[in-house]
Motif scaffolding. Structure first.
Motif, PDB file in Angstrom:
ATOM      1  N   GLN A 835       0.805  -1.207   0.000  1.00  0.00           N
ATOM      2  CA  GLN A 835       0.000   0.000   0.000  1.00  0.00           C
ATOM      3  C   GLN A 835       0.835   1.252   0.000  1.00  0.00           C
ATOM      4  N   GLY A 836       2.104   1.066  -0.018  1.00  0.00           N
ATOM      5  CA  GLY A 836       2.913   2.274  -0.029  1.00  0.00           C
ATOM      6  C   GLY A 836       3.827   2.251   1.159  1.00  0.00           C
ATOM      7  N   ARG A 837       4.982   2.780   0.947  1.00  0.00           N
ATOM      8  CA  ARG A 837       5.900   2.821   2.063  1.00  0.00           C
ATOM      9  C   ARG A 837       5.450   3.907   3.030  1.00  0.00           C
ATOM     10  N   ARG A 838       5.455   3.579   4.269  1.00  0.00           N
ATOM     11  CA  ARG A 838       4.988   4.522   5.249  1.00  0.00           C
ATOM     12  C   ARG A 838       6.081   4.708   6.278  1.00  0.00           C
ATOM     13  N   HIS A 839       6.046   5.789   6.945  1.00  0.00           N
ATOM     14  CA  HIS A 839       7.037   5.943   8.001  1.00  0.00           C
ATOM     15  C   HIS A 839       6.307   6.008   9.320  1.00  0.00           C
ATOM     16  N   SER A 840       6.826   5.288  10.267  1.00  0.00           N
ATOM     17  CA  SER A 840       6.208   5.364  11.577  1.00  0.00           C
ATOM     18  C   SER A 840       7.110   6.131  12.515  1.00  0.00           C
ATOM     19  N   GLU A 841       8.365   6.088  12.211  1.00  0.00           N
ATOM     20  CA  GLU A 841       9.270   6.917  12.993  1.00  0.00           C
ATOM     21  C   GLU A 841      10.391   7.335  12.065  1.00  0.00           C
ATOM     22  N   LEU A 842      11.143   8.254  12.485  1.00  0.00           N
ATOM     23  CA  LEU A 842      12.184   8.762  11.589  1.00  0.00           C
ATOM     24  C   LEU A 842      13.432   7.903  11.675  1.00  0.00           C
TER      25      LEU A 842
ATOM     26  N   ASP B 492     -11.381   4.475  20.615  1.00  0.00           N
ATOM     27  CA  ASP B 492     -10.917   3.097  20.781  1.00  0.00           C
ATOM     28  C   ASP B 492      -9.885   2.708  19.730  1.00  0.00           C
ATOM     29  N   LYS B 493      -9.326   3.710  19.058  1.00  0.00           N
ATOM     30  CA  LYS B 493      -8.390   3.393  17.968  1.00  0.00           C
ATOM     31  C   LYS B 493      -6.950   3.463  18.462  1.00  0.00           C
ATOM     32  N   ASP B 494      -6.129   2.609  17.891  1.00  0.00           N
ATOM     33  CA  ASP B 494      -4.703   2.681  18.159  1.00  0.00           C
ATOM     34  C   ASP B 494      -4.098   3.601  17.119  1.00  0.00           C
ATOM     35  N   VAL B 495      -3.675   4.772  17.565  1.00  0.00           N
ATOM     36  CA  VAL B 495      -3.154   5.737  16.599  1.00  0.00           C
ATOM     37  C   VAL B 495      -1.633   5.667  16.505  1.00  0.00           C
ATOM     38  N   PHE B 496      -1.065   4.634  17.101  1.00  0.00           N
ATOM     39  CA  PHE B 496       0.395   4.517  17.038  1.00  0.00           C
ATOM     40  C   PHE B 496       0.846   3.259  16.312  1.00  0.00           C
ATOM     41  N   TYR B 497      -0.059   2.654  15.571  1.00  0.00           N
ATOM     42  CA  TYR B 497       0.329   1.403  14.928  1.00  0.00           C
ATOM     43  C   TYR B 497       1.418   1.654  13.886  1.00  0.00           C
ATOM     44  N   TYR B 498       2.140   0.595  13.589  1.00  0.00           N
ATOM     45  CA  TYR B 498       3.214   0.725  12.610  1.00  0.00           C
ATOM     46  C   TYR B 498       2.644   1.061  11.252  1.00  0.00           C
ATOM     47  N   ASN B 499       3.420   1.776  10.472  1.00  0.00           N
ATOM     48  CA  ASN B 499       3.010   2.142   9.124  1.00  0.00           C
ATOM     49  C   ASN B 499       1.734   2.968   9.128  1.00  0.00           C
ATOM     50  N   ARG B 500       1.620   3.850  10.104  1.00  0.00           N
ATOM     51  CA  ARG B 500       0.406   4.656  10.173  1.00  0.00           C
ATOM     52  C   ARG B 500       0.452   5.839   9.222  1.00  0.00           C
ATOM     53  N   ALA B 501       1.643   6.168   8.751  1.00  0.00           N
ATOM     54  CA  ALA B 501       1.750   7.337   7.890  1.00  0.00           C
ATOM     55  C   ALA B 501       2.048   6.906   6.460  1.00  0.00           C
ATOM     56  N   VAL B 502       1.384   7.556   5.547  1.00  0.00           N
ATOM     57  CA  VAL B 502       1.584   7.269   4.129  1.00  0.00           C
ATOM     58  C   VAL B 502       2.675   8.178   3.600  1.00  0.00           C
ATOM     59  N   ASN B 512      -3.491   9.400   6.971  1.00  0.00           N
ATOM     60  CA  ASN B 512      -4.210   9.382   8.236  1.00  0.00           C
ATOM     61  C   ASN B 512      -4.155  10.708   8.968  1.00  0.00           C
ATOM     62  N   PHE B 513      -3.015  11.360   8.920  1.00  0.00           N
ATOM     63  CA  PHE B 513      -2.886  12.614   9.663  1.00  0.00           C
ATOM     64  C   PHE B 513      -3.447  13.752   8.830  1.00  0.00           C
ATOM     65  N   LEU B 514      -3.609  14.880   9.481  1.00  0.00           N
ATOM     66  CA  LEU B 514      -4.234  16.027   8.833  1.00  0.00           C
ATOM     67  C   LEU B 514      -3.512  16.343   7.520  1.00  0.00           C
ATOM     68  N   HIS B 515      -4.277  16.397   6.456  1.00  0.00           N
ATOM     69  CA  HIS B 515      -3.680  16.678   5.145  1.00  0.00           C
ATOM     70  C   HIS B 515      -4.717  17.386   4.277  1.00  0.00           C
ATOM     71  N   PRO B 516      -4.265  18.133   3.284  1.00  0.00           N
ATOM     72  CA  PRO B 516      -5.222  18.868   2.443  1.00  0.00           C
ATOM     73  C   PRO B 516      -5.931  17.939   1.454  1.00  0.00           C
ATOM     74  N   VAL B 517      -7.198  18.201   1.258  1.00  0.00           N
ATOM     75  CA  VAL B 517      -8.001  17.448   0.298  1.00  0.00           C
ATOM     76  C   VAL B 517      -8.710  18.458  -0.593  1.00  0.00           C
ATOM     77  N   ILE B 518      -8.709  18.206  -1.878  1.00  0.00           N
ATOM     78  CA  ILE B 518      -9.334  19.130  -2.815  1.00  0.00           C
ATOM     79  C   ILE B 518     -10.462  18.417  -3.536  1.00  0.00           C
ATOM     80  N   TYR B 519     -11.657  18.957  -3.416  1.00  0.00           N
ATOM     81  CA  TYR B 519     -12.836  18.411  -4.083  1.00  0.00           C
ATOM     82  C   TYR B 519     -13.105  19.258  -5.321  1.00  0.00           C
ATOM     83  N   TYR B 520     -13.463  18.584  -6.409  1.00  0.00           N
ATOM     84  CA  TYR B 520     -13.794  19.319  -7.618  1.00  0.00           C
ATOM     85  C   TYR B 520     -15.251  19.058  -7.995  1.00  0.00           C
TER      86      TYR B 520
END
Lengths: 842, 670
Positions: A835-842, B492-502, B512-520
């Motif tokens: 699904q894409g490389r993700r970073h969880s920590e630096l 009830d969510k685990d917000v620290f799971y591995y690979n949480r950031a794209v 997952n984290f705050l990011h801009p979204v543009i609707y057309y």
């Protein structure tokens, strides 16, 4: 459709094949009747027959009759008899009597005439069979001409039965015959729809540009539940033959996913019987629901290419790797079933489509590291959306490590902005954004300008980064990046509106140091001004001088001139003279005030121009036009000025300077009568090498130089080349232009009028989101075809679940997605994320 | 600025166009905007100074809104993203960081700040005026068909055309159950830890005030139990600042480490408290008390432990403290105003529309904390760092409605489209704080050659855009908002799971984290479409959507990961080519194509071409995006007019790398 019915169909087809393969002596199946009366009396109700009538004296079989005779055998398979009826001599009945009736064949059902065929419709066996069946199956096979008709039929069928949509380029072809023969067998089960309209082909999603090949789609309307969505479609990938169509329909009729509870070695399905592989998705009780969705998703992808079965590990004792999740059984005898560990559904599909990959994938599984690289390469290959194709952005980012020599450029902040404006007589401020490529490109030129001007007194070059100081930028009304403003003490700021180039900007800054227009108070000053010696700070700078001469009385014209001066400040040096002796000055150049005296930077010969009463805008425009050369050398920098004239261009492309002779002739031409109609100019390929690019577009290869070209940039875009064998003289050119105008010349090329479309598609996140979250009522009310990004309307991954919640990893199978990855299959797949490389920590 | 005096049926009314009730942060904020627009307004404050809520609350005097001194950036707009206390103004002295150096400042500082805000900006606040009654007077001439009549504690009357309610939520929530008379309230409970030494305490509630109270006495009590209806919601899991903040969560630590303190779930309505002879408080259930007389004495009352001898709260308590938050004061409004409480968990707020106008009364707007029903448990509209923007939005709506001043906007040429979005998503604080509530809008002009940019419009009223802003959107629009990933946040969510950031742009929609979204949208969504939008979606289905991939630094200026995919999205929506070109390319296009890309059309043709330094052109050539034609010109020493066959031959044979250029020039549809 019931299973029984299906069986019936298949045995029927089997019989059909057998029947058609039994050899027969002579012209098999052709019946002869001595007279029409005998023929008509012998007709059985409900039985179809194709009859043709021959005169009593046979003039030798006509070619079309030959074709009908030879199709008798084929038609017999469909219970249609072909009858040759002899017309007795004296018979003058409907079928025998008329000459033209003898050139037709007649199709009867019972004794009812269904259709008469002209001979030219029956040119070979294929056309005979196709046309006869087409006529008989009038109700079973719908012929459509418009997309609306097709959609109507599709909508009617939804939830009821499936549709077979065929396109044939013309009726009477072999493909047409194959479709009709298939319709004869399957017509009661599926709705057949036929068209010959190529436009429909495109609408149905085939991008064959000329519609030259036949095409068949199976539309799964029986399963379609959403009335707004078109039925899922599976195209026949092979050529349209009866066998292929039969095979395709059989495959479409097979269950999407077969549930298997026995040893896979023993399993046999339609797919294997038809020589296609069978893919097993290995499941277990805990993940059954998710695996079933995955299997269905894969099955839709592989429909027509392979079968998909769901094998429950709990029920079958398999001696295989625990992590295997997919198995492949090929139709070849003796090849053992392969058990694989695959990451996502794409791999399953690749597996089937490219069998060679099976090995590769397996090897990759063993070498985790290599596999990562391989995947990277794969992604690069099929996706260049993420490659920068903006030349400016790319050039700037390639240059970002290069430190700019910006010591000469003062950095301004919110605190220092106002105070530093009052320091120098003239402060030039570049407003830019440090993340914006165009303004960074300009910043590079700006540093060069600073270098040129470092010894010029009274000019301070500075910059404001609007990313750091948005307050100043909005306060100074800077809405675009980049913007250059020049602030003079106690004056209104001037916004630079010229080319973003070092030379142009430098010249602008130098010229704008002097007030515009400059008031001249003595005759000597005025003369010096025209010679370029006044103002002294510009004497070393090549510039054009424009002097407005006014008698004191003409106040209004003078004010207009002053306002125009404000607008043109920086672009041209303007002076004005309105002393008592202005008449003397104007008499010297034989103009009457108010008038303009123009001394160009090159020759400094003074031209007099009368100054009519006009608005400031018109005056500015007039001055701009006056500044244009009669026979200019066109360059990248000055082209826009000439483009504004919206006239055709007559360009002499030359490798280096043009010869005096050519120059003289061209100048004569430009000054001559038709000068209003076009821009005569020349292009020095040494100074403007991009001219080679132009020539190559016009003539494919660069012709011998110099070459004279007429380009109508603003209408039609035709390009004409002056005959190279003629010498470039005014007379020759004029007569060529006359011929050209009269339409007697052939253009060398026509400029593309293509619009500037997006160079590449965008990521279609909407489709990805819909594929992942099907329960969202996201489907549009309008037709999905008119999405801004082009993609097929159907999304085969439509029925998948929400992306798996990571916190639920332990509860595999509770809510899992078969979308792209196979994370739900049991046992859980290796943890590699696609699904894409993700970073969880630096 | 008339301070008109009108006389209606014998009563004297002081008239103002706008009346604001409450001089807290929201009241002062709207007063600032009204003052800037030179409107006739007055603010009524019942206390002698602004921000009276903060004079008392929070009881333990520590604000939990962050006051970030340093961000490493000088961009003032960006810095507001991390300044949760300042109000909006042009006066740079009025930034909260000039008032306190504490990351979590003292509440007294807020009071002092609000006093300064009112006085430095010279806002018209009438102190010591408690509005005790509000009613309507029908009048055809009035802006909204009626005037608002306000009465203060001295029976003085005021009349206004528009009423802005910024009273906050200050009425303490009280639960009534048998024995609730033994409960102390947060508003009066002692804040001296010594008063709790050696005591056993039960706290009702699970919000920040409850935990703040517990935090204060954690070290001196025997133990603390905390009871509430639903589970604790941690703000770092829900991304909602109103949930339990980490700064207050010491009790969670001691609970999970088994240090006697504990957390329980249960409905307070089922509760009953009985006092024994020693003054200890026992928990029992209302169920046991039915048909019984409490006064009959503790011995006759069944306690849960009588039947279930391991009942959790069987130990008696010394004190029970109620920390259940506050609700809006509905009492001062006449019935005709139909100020109704919201339904469900927003019943502490009055019912309002997404435009912040009351559902019951036209012309009555609710501002500040009381307006939080719009984005309760979602965004920051109930807090200073959120409602300072929604207040500005309301003011802009009012300017358009009553004064014909359309929503402020800037018109740009289409070449600035990508830039304008990148600029805003990187610095805009309103979009960032009021994520999924306020949106920037880009209204396209005909043929998409230019566009109009509107900032921070409440997306709940997107369908009413033309009426609310006075701006037209006939040619489609982009909506720019910030969003957290769906399904990422939750109690009830685990917000620290591995690979949480794209990390990759092509997977940006899974950010997952705050990011801009543009609707057309090709056309403005209708009211119906807004109503039928998918659950959890701030907007209806767009014609296309783009996510800019989340960024660890919230810096969305990377040319390839952020700007390039955005440009492709915009290009495909508008069906045009938005690349930038050097002047030389434009020159070539001008001679070889009938049409020019927008960048050349709006730049080069208007004599604003980008010449580009030599170094840059060289880079572009190396990248294969620009062709170097000088390479083909090598006949320098030949006479210019020599018609040399061999040279032509050479030119023809010259291998010219046209392929990469085709890439640039060829704009065919795929």
């Amino acid at each position: 459709m019931s299973a029984q019915g299906e069986r019936w169909v298949s045995s029927f087809v089997f019989l059909l094949f057998c029947a058609s393969s039994i050899p027969r002596p002579g012209i098999a199946g052709l019946r002869q009747e001595p007279s029409p009366q005998r023929y008509f009396s012998g007709l059985e109700a409900g039985r179809a027959s194709l009859a043709f009538f021959t005169p009593h004296v046979s003039p030798g079989t006509q070619p079309f009759l030959e074709q009908i005779e030879s199709s008798a055998e084929a038609l017999q398979d469909y219970g249609i008899s072909v009858v040759k009826v002899n017309c007795p001599k004296e018979d003058i009945s409907r079928y025998c009597g008329k000459e033209n009736a003898l050139r037709k064949a007649y199709l009867f059902r019972g004794n009812i005439l269904i259709r008469e065929f002209p001979t030219d419709a029956l040119f070979d066996v294929n056309s005979v069979v196709a046309n006869v069946l087409f006529a008989l199956l009038f109700n079973e096979v719908k012929y459509v001409e418009t997309l609306a008709d097709l959609q109507n039929i599709e909508n009617l069928l939804k939830g009821k039965s499936n549709m077979v949509f065929a396109y044939v380029p013309a009726t009477g072809t072999a493909e047409h015959r194959a479709v009709m023969e298939a319709a004869f067998v399957y017509g009661t089960i599926h709705q057949f729809v036929l068209t010959t309209e190529a436009a429909l082909l495109k609408a149905a999603g085939n991008d064959d540009p000329d519609g030259s090949s036949a095409w068949l789609l199976f539309c799964h309307c029986q399963r379609a539940t959403d009335p707004a969505q078109p039925c899922r479609r599976t195209a026949l990938a092979q050529p349209l033959t009866l066998l292929n169509i039969h095979r395709h329909l059989k495959l479409m009729g097979a269950p999407l996913v077969t549930e298997v509870t026995e040893d896979p070695e023993k399993v046999s399905t339609v797919h294997l019987q038809l020589g296609l592989p069978l893919v097993f998705i290995l499941s277990q009780r805990e993940t059954y629901e998710a695996d079933r969705r995955t299997a269905e998703f894969v099955a839709w992808q592989l429909l027509g290419k392979a079968g998909v079965a769901l094998l429950s590990r709990d029920l079958v004792d398999l001696n295989i790797l625990h992590r295997s999740n997919v198995a492949l059984k090929t139709p070849d005898e003796g090849v053992p079933i392969q058990y694989l560990v695959l990451e996502d559904t794409d791999e399953v599909i690749t597996l089937v489509e490219d069998k060679n990959k099976v090995k590769q994938i397996q090897e990759d599984e063993e070498k985790e590291d290599e596999e990562e690289e391989e995947e990277d390469e794969d992604e690069k290959e099929n996706n260049n959306q993420d490659i920068q194709d903006d030349q400016v952005v790319e050039a700037v980012s390639r240059d970002k490590k290069q430190e700019l020599p910006l010591e000469q450029v003062l950095v301004l902040t919110e605190e220092t902005f106002h105070s530093s404006l009052s320091e120098a007589a003239r402060t030039v401020v570049l407003f830019y954004a440090s993340w914006e490529a165009v303004s960074l490109a300009v910043l590079r030129s700006y540093s060069e300008v600073a270098d040129h001007l470092k010894d010029t007194p009274g000019v301070l070059l500075s910059r404001v980064n609007c990313w750091d100081w948005p307050g100043i930028c909005s306060q100074e009304n800077v809405t675009q990046f980049p913007t250059i403003k020049i602030y003079g003490k106690g004056e209104k700021s001037v916004t630079y509106d010229g080319m973003w180039g070092t030379e142009e900007l430098t010249s602008f800054i130098i010229l704008s140091r002097v007030s515009c227009p400059l008031k001249l108070t003595t005759m000597d000053e005025a003369e010096g001004f025209l010679r370029g010696e006044i103002p002294p700070e510009l004497s070393s700078h090549h510039h054009t001088s424009l002097l407005g001469v006014f008698s004191t009385a003409t106040g209004e014209a003078r004010e207009t001139f002053e306002e125009a001066g404000n607008i043109l400040s920086g672009h041209i040096m303007m002076g004005m003279y309105f002393e008592d002796d202005s008449l003397a000055l104007s008499r010297k150049y034989s103009v009457s005030p108010p008038a303009l005296l123009l001394a160009r930077s090159g020759g400094r010969r003074v031209e007099g121009i009368a100054l009519p009463k006009q608005s400031v805008q018109d005056l500015v425009q007039m001055i701009r036009y006056e500044l244009l050369d009669i026979f200019p050398e066109i360059t990248v920098q000055n082209l826009p000025q000439y483009l504004q004239l919206t006239k055709p261009f007559l360009i002499l492309f030359s490798d280096g300077d043009i010869s005096q002779m050519e120059s003289k002739e061209m100048l004569k031409l430009a000054k001559g009568r038709p000068q209003q109609a076009f821009v005569a100019c020349w292009l020095n390929l040494k100074r403007t090498p991009v001219g080679y690019g132009i020539l190559r577009t016009y003539f494919a290869a660069v012709p011998s130089l110099p070459v004279l070209v007429w380009v109508n940039l603003h209408a039609e875009g035709q390009v004409f080349q002056f005959p190279p064998e003629q010498s470039i003289t005014e007379v020759n050119i004029l007569s060529w232009l006359e011929k050209l105008q009269a339409g007697l010349e052939i253009p060398s090329c026509t400029l593309s009028e293509e619009d500037w479309k997006p160079p590449l598609p965008a990521y279609d996140f909407l489709q990805m989101m819909e594929a992942a979250v099907p329960e969202l009522p996201l489907h549009p009310s309008h037709h999905p075809g008119d999405m801004p990004t082009q993609h097929p309307p159907q999304s085969p991954g439509g029925d998948t679940a929400i992306r798996e919640e990571p916190s639920q990893e332990s509860m595999a199978g509770k809510s899992v997605s078969p979308g792209r990855d196979l994370r739900g299959t049991a046992p859980r797949l290796a943890a590699r994320e696609k699904q894409g490389r993700r970073h969880s920590e630096l | 600025l008339g301070l008109a005096l009108c006389v209606v049926s014998g009563t004297a009314f002081l008239y103002h166009d706008y009346c604001v009730i409450g001089a807290g942060p929201a009241g002062l904020q709207v007063a600032y905007f009204l003052q800037q627009a030179e409107r006739d307004y007055i603010v009524f404050e019942r206390s002698h100074a602004p921000g009276s809520f903060f004079a008392l609350y929070p009881r333990h005097r520590k604000l939990i809104s962050i006051n970030k001194q340093y961000t490493g950036k000088s961009n003032s707009e960006f810095n507001l993203r991390h300044d949760w206390n300042s109000l909006l103004s042009h006066d740079r002295r009025l930034l909260f960081r000039h008032y306190s150096r504490d990351f979590f400042p003292h509440a007294d500082t807020m009071v002092r700040y609000l006093e300064d805000f009112a006085s430095l900006l010279d806002l018209r606040v009438q102190y010591n005026t408690a509005i005790i009654h509000v009613t309507l007077e029908r009048n055809e001439q009035a802006w909204n068909g009626h005037y608002f009549l306000l009465t203060d504690q001295d029976r003085k009357n005021y009349k206004c055309s528009s009423l802005l309610v910024a009273t906050g939520t200050w009425v303490p929530n009280v639960v009534n159950f048998p024995g609730s008379e033994y409960v102390e309230g947060y508003e009066t409970v002692s804040i001296n830890p010594e008063d709790f030494a050696g005591q056993t305490v039960l706290i009702l509630g699970r919000g920040n005030s409850a935990f703040e109270t517990a935090e204060n006495i954690l070290g001196v009590t025997n133990f603390i139990h905390m009871v509430s209806r639903s589970r604790v919601r941690l703000s770092w899991a829900t991304h909602y600042v109103g949930d339990l903040r980490a700064i207050n969560n010491g009790l969670l630590d001691t609970y999970q480490l088994k240090s006697l303190d504990g957390l329980l779930e249960g409905d307070l309505e089922d509760l009953a408290i009985v006092k024994d002879k020693k003054g200890k408080l026992h928990i029992t259930l209302r169920f046991y008390l039915e048909n019984r007389n409490i006064s009959a004495g503790i011995d006759s009352i069944t306690l849960p432990q009588d039947e279930l001898d391991n009942f959790a709260t069987r130990a008696p308590y010394d004190r029970v403290i109620r920390c259940l938050g506050w609700k809006f004061d509905f009492s001062i409004y006449n019935r005709s105003l139909r100020m109704m409480p919201g339904k469900g968990n927003i019943n502490k707020y009055p019912q309002i529309k997404p435009s912040y106008e009351s559902r019951g009364t036209r012309g009555l707007f609710v501002l500040g904390t009381a307006s939080h029903s719009v984005d309760f448990r979602k965004s920051a509209g109930g807090f200073i760092h959120g409602f300072r923007y929604t207040t500005r939005a309301v003011h802009r709506l009012l300017e358009n409605r009553h004064h014909g001043v359309p929503w402020p906007s800037t018109v740009y040429p289409i070449t600035q489209l990508t830039n304008s979005i990148i600029k805003r998503v990187n610095e805009a604080s309103g979009l960032y704080q009021m994520f999924s509530v306020l949106a920037d809008l880009i209204l396209l002009r005909e043929n998409a050659t230019a566009f109009e940019y509107l900032e921070e419009y409440p997306i709940g009223v997107l369908a009413e855009l033309e009426m609310q802003t006075g701006r037209k959107a006939p040619n489609g629009l982009f909506v720019i908002i910030m969003e957290y990933g769906r399904n990422f946040s939750g109690a009830d969510k685990d917000v620290f799971y591995y690979n949480r950031a794209v990390g990759e742009a092509q997977h940006a929609w899974q950010s997952n984290f705050l990011h801009p979204v543009i609707y057309y949208y090709k056309r403005l969504p209708t009211e119906r479409e807004m109503k039928l939008r998918p659950p959890e979606w701030p907007l209806p289905r767009p014609d296309a959507i783009h996510h800019i991939v989340e960024d660890f630094l919230t810096d969305w200026t990377a040319p390839n990961a952020h700007i390039l995919p955005l440009r492709r999205f915009l290009e495909n929506c508008l069906s045009t080519d938005l690349r930038s070109f050097f002047a030389e390319s434009c020159f070539l296009f001008a001679f070889t194509r009938q049409k020019l890309p927008p960048f050349c059309q709006q730049g080069y043709v208007r004599m604003q071409g980008l010449m580009g330094s030599e170094g840059l052109q060289r880079h572009a050539v190396q990248a294969g995006l620009l062709q170097d034609y000088t390479l083909t010109d090598f006949s320098g020493d030949r006479p210019p007019d020599s018609h040399d066959r061999s040279r032509d031959q050479l030119l023809r044979d010259q291998v010219i790398p046209v392929r990469p250029l085709q890439h640039l020039v060829n704009a065919k549809d795929e």
